[in-house]
Design an enzyme around this catalytic site. Structure first.
Site, PDB file in Angstrom:
ATOM      1  N   SER A 127       0.785  -1.262  -0.066  1.00 56.69           N
ATOM      2  CA  SER A 127      -0.042  -0.126   0.098  1.00 56.69           C
ATOM      3  C   SER A 127       0.800   1.194   0.109  1.00 56.69           C
ATOM      4  CB  SER A 127      -1.152  -0.028   1.231  1.00 56.69           C
ATOM      5  OG  SER A 127      -1.550   1.159   1.351  1.00 56.69           O
ATOM      6  N   TYR A 140      -2.149  -1.551  10.226  1.00 56.52           N
ATOM      7  CA  TYR A 140      -2.170  -1.716   8.745  1.00 56.52           C
ATOM      8  C   TYR A 140      -0.848  -1.467   7.886  1.00 56.52           C
ATOM      9  CZ  TYR A 140      -3.840  -1.546   3.703  1.00 56.52           C
ATOM     10  OH  TYR A 140      -4.002  -1.654   2.681  1.00 56.52           O
TER      11      TYR A 140
END
Ligand SMILES: NC(=O)c1ccc[n+]([C@@H]2O[C@H](COP(=O)([O-])OP(=O)(O)OC[C@H]3O[C@@H](n4cnc5c(N)ncnc54)[C@H](OP(=O)(O)O)[C@@H]3O)[C@@H](O)[C@H]2O)c1
Length: 249
Positions: A127, A140
């Site tokens: 990401s 995350y």
């Protein structure tokens, strides 16, 4: 004909990538936690396989059933924003279990056949949040940053066997189920200490959203990683991801 195996093909980037490669005459092994046969157009080049990245038996069953795999895409993942103080260790482990350990488990299962054939490409979808120290997504980010670090070392380790490793780093996308899943897992909005901070932060993030990332951007980045021997180790996908990558230097 080349074969690609994709995890998390039931929606979003994984589903679009499966469609993209099918349209370009690849054999596509679209793997899903709960197989659904009607998500992709019928094709003799398509096989839908059950694969839950958190279940080692399921991982090995799918890789064995798959046969020779040229490209594997570790795409399965989810986010769950919450202030770290309020994030249960169970939630921390769950994020790592899918995003990080799931990626490692699938990679480890596919490496022997790639090493024996002296060729293969491993593509890990991480990401673009790993470029920026955003609040509320620390766990995350850590789970995805761990995959970045793992991918870099693995790339050096397996280059001797003709295996390439790449990271695709998407920006923020409203086209997939990612935000909906994150909303259902959101914790702390009603908390007396963090609630107002969370509302302000989330509202600010929503305001600053630019053009964002389309699922096709991710499919194209995966295509590049799969087909271009000189593709870089990290491939940002989407206008926002490219912007963040350039700001990070
Ligand atoms: N959308 C974004 O803004 C964004 C930005 C950067 C990175 N990413 C990353 O991009 C990847 C794809 O996300 P997306 O945006 O396409 O979201 P999505 O539409 O929610 O897709 C996530 C996929 O992962 C699957 N999955 C979740 N847990 C799994 C497990 N244990 N085993 C196998 N599959 C599992 C889901 O399957 P089920 O249908 O079974 O739930 C679904 O197919 C993720 O790794 C995500 O972290 C997304």
């Amino acid at each position: 004909m080349k074969t690609i195996l994709i995890t998390g093909s039931s929606s979003g980037f994984g589903l679009e990538t499966a469609r993209y490669f099918l349209e370009r005459d690849w054999r596509v092994l679209a793997t899903m936690r709960t197989p659904q046969l009607d998500l992709l157009p019928p094709s003799r080049n398509l096989q839908v396989l059950q694969l839950d990245v958190t279940d080692l038996q399921s991982v090995h069953r799918a890789i064995e059933a798959a046969g020779p795999i040229d490209v594997v895409v570790n795409n399965a993942g989810f986010g769950a924003p919450s202030p770290f103080e309020l994030t249960s260790m169970e939630a921390v482990r769950a994020l790592f279990e899918t995003n990080t350990f799931g990626t490692m488990a699938v990679t480890q299962a596919v490496l022997p056949q790639m090493r024996e054939r002296q060729s293969g490409v491993i593509i890990n979808v991480t990401s673009s949040v790993t470029y920026k120290p955003l609040p509320l997504v620390g766990v995350y980010r850590a789970a995805k940053a761990a995959v970045n670090a793992f991918s870099e070392s693995l790339a050096s380790e397996v280059a001797q066997f003709g295996i390439r490793v790449h990271m695709v780093l998407p920006g923020s996308s409203g086209e997939t189920r990612f935000r909906e899943t994150a909303r259902t897992r959101l914790q702390g909005m009603d908390n007396a200490i963090y609630g107002d901070y969370m509302k302000r932060t989330i509202a600010r993030m929503a305001e600053s959203t630019g053009p964002g990332t389309q699922s096709k951007d991710v499919a194209e980045a995966v295509w590049r990683a799969a087909n271009d021997d000189s593709a870089p180790l990290r491939i940002p996908a989407g206008a926002d991801a490219l912007q963040w990558a350039s700001e990070a230097g």
